[in-house]
Enzyme design. Structure first.
Site, PDB file in Angstrom:
ATOM      1  N   LYS A   1      29.781  20.536 -26.817  1.00 48.31           N
ATOM      2  CA  LYS A   1      29.194  21.887 -26.846  1.00 48.31           C
ATOM      3  C   LYS A   1      30.234  22.984 -27.053  1.00 48.31           C
ATOM      4  O   LYS A   1      29.950  23.994 -27.698  1.00 48.31           O
ATOM      5  CB  LYS A   1      28.452  22.165 -25.539  1.00 48.31           C
ATOM      6  CG  LYS A   1      27.178  21.359 -25.348  1.00 48.31           C
ATOM      7  CD  LYS A   1      26.519  21.786 -24.040  1.00 48.31           C
ATOM      8  CE  LYS A   1      25.241  21.036 -23.794  1.00 48.31           C
ATOM      9  NZ  LYS A   1      24.505  21.547 -22.636  1.00 48.31           N
TER      10      LYS A   1
ATOM     11  N   ASP B   1      19.714  26.557 -23.611  1.00 47.53           N
ATOM     12  CA  ASP B   1      19.535  26.164 -22.200  1.00 47.53           C
ATOM     13  C   ASP B   1      19.028  27.331 -21.358  1.00 47.53           C
ATOM     14  O   ASP B   1      18.125  27.173 -20.529  1.00 47.53           O
ATOM     15  CB  ASP B   1      20.859  25.661 -21.606  1.00 47.53           C
ATOM     16  CG  ASP B   1      21.136  24.203 -21.965  1.00 47.53           C
ATOM     17  OD1 ASP B   1      20.183  23.470 -22.288  1.00 47.53           O
ATOM     18  OD2 ASP B   1      22.312  23.800 -21.917  1.00 47.53           O
TER      19      ASP B   1
HETATM   20  P1  NAP Z   1      29.278  21.074 -15.998  1.00 48.96           P
HETATM   21  O1  NAP Z   1      29.554  21.953 -17.153  1.00 48.96           O
HETATM   22  O2  NAP Z   1      30.135  19.873 -15.743  1.00 48.96           O
HETATM   23  O3  NAP Z   1      29.328  22.011 -14.664  1.00 48.96           O
HETATM   24  C1  NAP Z   1      29.054  21.483 -13.393  1.00 48.96           C
HETATM   25  C2  NAP Z   1      29.304  22.555 -12.324  1.00 48.96           C
HETATM   26  O4  NAP Z   1      28.957  21.989 -11.055  1.00 48.96           O
HETATM   27  C3  NAP Z   1      30.747  22.983 -12.227  1.00 48.96           C
HETATM   28  O5  NAP Z   1      30.838  24.323 -11.831  1.00 48.96           O
HETATM   29  C4  NAP Z   1      31.275  22.083 -11.095  1.00 48.96           C
HETATM   30  O6  NAP Z   1      32.372  22.605 -10.420  1.00 48.96           O
HETATM   31  C5  NAP Z   1      30.079  22.098 -10.174  1.00 48.96           C
HETATM   32  N1  NAP Z   1      30.141  20.984  -9.228  1.00 48.96           N
HETATM   33  C6  NAP Z   1      30.135  19.667  -9.528  1.00 48.96           C
HETATM   34  N2  NAP Z   1      30.199  18.952  -8.395  1.00 48.96           N
HETATM   35  C7  NAP Z   1      30.236  19.843  -7.370  1.00 48.96           C
HETATM   36  C8  NAP Z   1      30.337  19.725  -5.943  1.00 48.96           C
HETATM   37  N3  NAP Z   1      30.374  18.531  -5.348  1.00 48.96           N
HETATM   38  N4  NAP Z   1      30.362  20.848  -5.222  1.00 48.96           N
HETATM   39  C9  NAP Z   1      30.322  22.063  -5.800  1.00 48.96           C
HETATM   40  N5  NAP Z   1      30.243  22.244  -7.143  1.00 48.96           N
HETATM   41  C10 NAP Z   1      30.206  21.142  -7.907  1.00 48.96           C
HETATM   42  O7  NAP Z   1      27.797  20.538 -16.042  1.00 48.96           O
HETATM   43  P2  NAP Z   1      26.488  21.257 -16.677  1.00 48.96           P
HETATM   44  O8  NAP Z   1      26.352  20.863 -18.087  1.00 48.96           O
HETATM   45  O9  NAP Z   1      26.544  22.687 -16.318  1.00 48.96           O
HETATM   46  O10 NAP Z   1      25.322  20.507 -15.871  1.00 48.96           O
HETATM   47  C11 NAP Z   1      25.130  20.691 -14.488  1.00 48.96           C
HETATM   48  C12 NAP Z   1      23.886  19.938 -14.038  1.00 48.96           C
HETATM   49  O11 NAP Z   1      22.750  20.507 -14.693  1.00 48.96           O
HETATM   50  C13 NAP Z   1      23.843  18.460 -14.370  1.00 48.96           C
HETATM   51  O12 NAP Z   1      23.235  17.786 -13.303  1.00 48.96           O
HETATM   52  C14 NAP Z   1      22.970  18.375 -15.604  1.00 48.96           C
HETATM   53  O13 NAP Z   1      22.290  17.147 -15.704  1.00 48.96           O
HETATM   54  C15 NAP Z   1      21.995  19.511 -15.336  1.00 48.96           C
HETATM   55  N6  NAP Z   1      21.440  20.107 -16.575  1.00 48.96           N
HETATM   56  C16 NAP Z   1      20.085  20.178 -16.684  1.00 48.96           C
HETATM   57  C17 NAP Z   1      19.525  20.743 -17.819  1.00 48.96           C
HETATM   58  C18 NAP Z   1      18.035  20.800 -17.954  1.00 48.96           C
HETATM   59  O14 NAP Z   1      17.551  21.025 -19.080  1.00 48.96           O
HETATM   60  N7  NAP Z   1      17.274  20.659 -16.897  1.00 48.96           N
HETATM   61  C19 NAP Z   1      20.346  21.270 -18.836  1.00 48.96           C
HETATM   62  C20 NAP Z   1      21.742  21.205 -18.672  1.00 48.96           C
HETATM   63  C21 NAP Z   1      22.283  20.607 -17.519  1.00 48.96           C
HETATM   64  P3  NAP Z   1      33.884  22.034 -10.605  1.00 48.96           P
HETATM   65  O15 NAP Z   1      34.455  22.713 -11.787  1.00 48.96           O
HETATM   66  O16 NAP Z   1      34.517  22.421  -9.326  1.00 48.96           O
HETATM   67  O17 NAP Z   1      33.755  20.537 -10.779  1.00 48.96           O
END
Ligand code: NAP
Length: 288
Positions: free
Chosen positions: A72, A108
């Site tokens: 992305k 998104d």
């Molecule tokens: P990403 O870019 O990897 O970001 C994840 C975020 O969560 C980061 O800020 C990370 O912080 C934080 N995080 C991870 N583990 C954590 C913990 N134990 N405690 C506190 N913060 C934590 O991922 P993303 O693409 O944004 O996706 C995030 C979630 O949304 C995933 O579960 C994904 O499946 C879901 N999602 C859903 C949709 C939908 O259409 N429903 C669309 C996109 C994503 P750090 O930098 O500290 O690791």
């Protein structure tokens, strides 16, 4: 099965892994229902091969494509143009190709806000807390600000990967929209409590609570929940995370990530075809 002919237009998903994706089912079924001469395929492409893959697909006349992790951010550099939201977020999940010109979008945030609006929530002037600062959190923050939110507070791990990027994004949002966006340390539980008390929408945009770790939650003190608070978790596996279960038990309105997933796809579909995806049929078939 759609019948593929010499005029069928190609759409696709690029990323790695992609084999688990629901997107081909959703788009191909929508093409079939509307009788559109398109097909949607998945290509397992990592960031190293993205430039070559995009160049090749563009030369072959692809109509457009989605991008998932880890592609992305790289796509921002490859696109000829960016939508305002994709430019602010710094991530592209949908590309439309018109006469060889690639425009990068991010659907998104649009998908999330449509899902929230359908529950009756009005974003106008709202105070919102977002947990997490990655791609999804950024997309939601930008779209909520563009849709008229008054105040967004993002809580992140200060040692995390996105602290600097989210701080820059928050400054841009505050400068370029009428929304005030600030970034805070998730470890500051006292301020998190205050921020949630002052907000009407709490969003988990982290993977915390996702399968297989379904008993994890970033909000373990359930006294932070109250009737009148809307709690959204963008996780869709499981459908009900611990966060949502405990928030609902405390009288909050809750929403999981299924409709966001459906509507981000529907927005890409509209950008490629000019048609509205028949979301009720797609939801009934794949999203319940
Ligand atoms: P990403 O870019 O990897 O970001 C994840 C975020 O969560 C980061 O800020 C990370 O912080 C934080 N995080 C991870 N583990 C954590 C913990 N134990 N405690 C506190 N913060 C934590 O991922 P993303 O693409 O944004 O996706 C995030 C979630 O949304 C995933 O579960 C994904 O499946 C879901 N999602 C859903 C949709 C939908 O259409 N429903 C669309 C996109 C994503 P750090 O930098 O500290 O690791």
């Amino acid at each position: 099965m759609n019948s593929i002919t010499g005029t069928t237009r190609l759409t696709a998903l690029l990323g790695s892994p992609v084999s688990h994706s629901i997107s081909p089912l959703m788009h191909n079924e929508a093409f079939r229902i509307l009788g559109l001469d398109y097909v949607y395929l998945c290509f397992d492409v990592n960031e190293d091969r993205l430039d070559a893959a995009v160049y090749g697909l563009k030369q072959c006349g692809i109509r457009g494509f989605n991008l998932t992790m880890p592609c992305k951010n790289r796509m921002v550099k490859l696109a000829d143009r960016l939508s305002p939201a994709a430019g602010l977020i710094g991530a592209v999940n949908t590309v439309v190709v018109d006469d060889g010109i690639m425009t990068g979008h991010n659907t998104d945030g649009v998908g999330f806000m449509r899902a929230v609006r359908e529950t009756g929530f009005s974003c106008s002037g709202a105070s919102i807390v977002i947990l997490g600062a990655g791609g999804a959190a950024s997309a939601i923050a930008v779209q909520a600000a563009l849709d008229g939110a008054g105040c967004i507070r993002v809580f992140l791990r200060s040692s995390g990967r996105f602290t600097q990027r989210m701080s820059g994004l928050a400054e841009r949002i505050s400068r370029e929209t009428s929304c005030t966006c600030t970034v805070h340390d998730l470890a500051d539980q006292a301020f998190l409590r205050q921020a949630i008390n002052e907000s009407t929408l709490l969003i988990n945009a982290t993977p915390v609570g996702m399968a297989p770790d379904t008993e994890d939650s970033l909000i373990t003190d359930t006294s932070l929940f109250r009737p009148g608070l809307f709690v959204a978790d963008i996780i869709y596996n499981p459908r009900e995370t611990r966060l949502l279960r405990e928030a609902a038990a405390a009288g909050c309105t809750v929403m999981n990530g299924m409709n966001m997933l459906l509507y981000q796809g529907a927005e890409a579909f509209r950008l490629w075809t000019g048609h509205d995806m028949p979301v009720d049929e797609i939801r009934a078939k794949y999203f319940l």
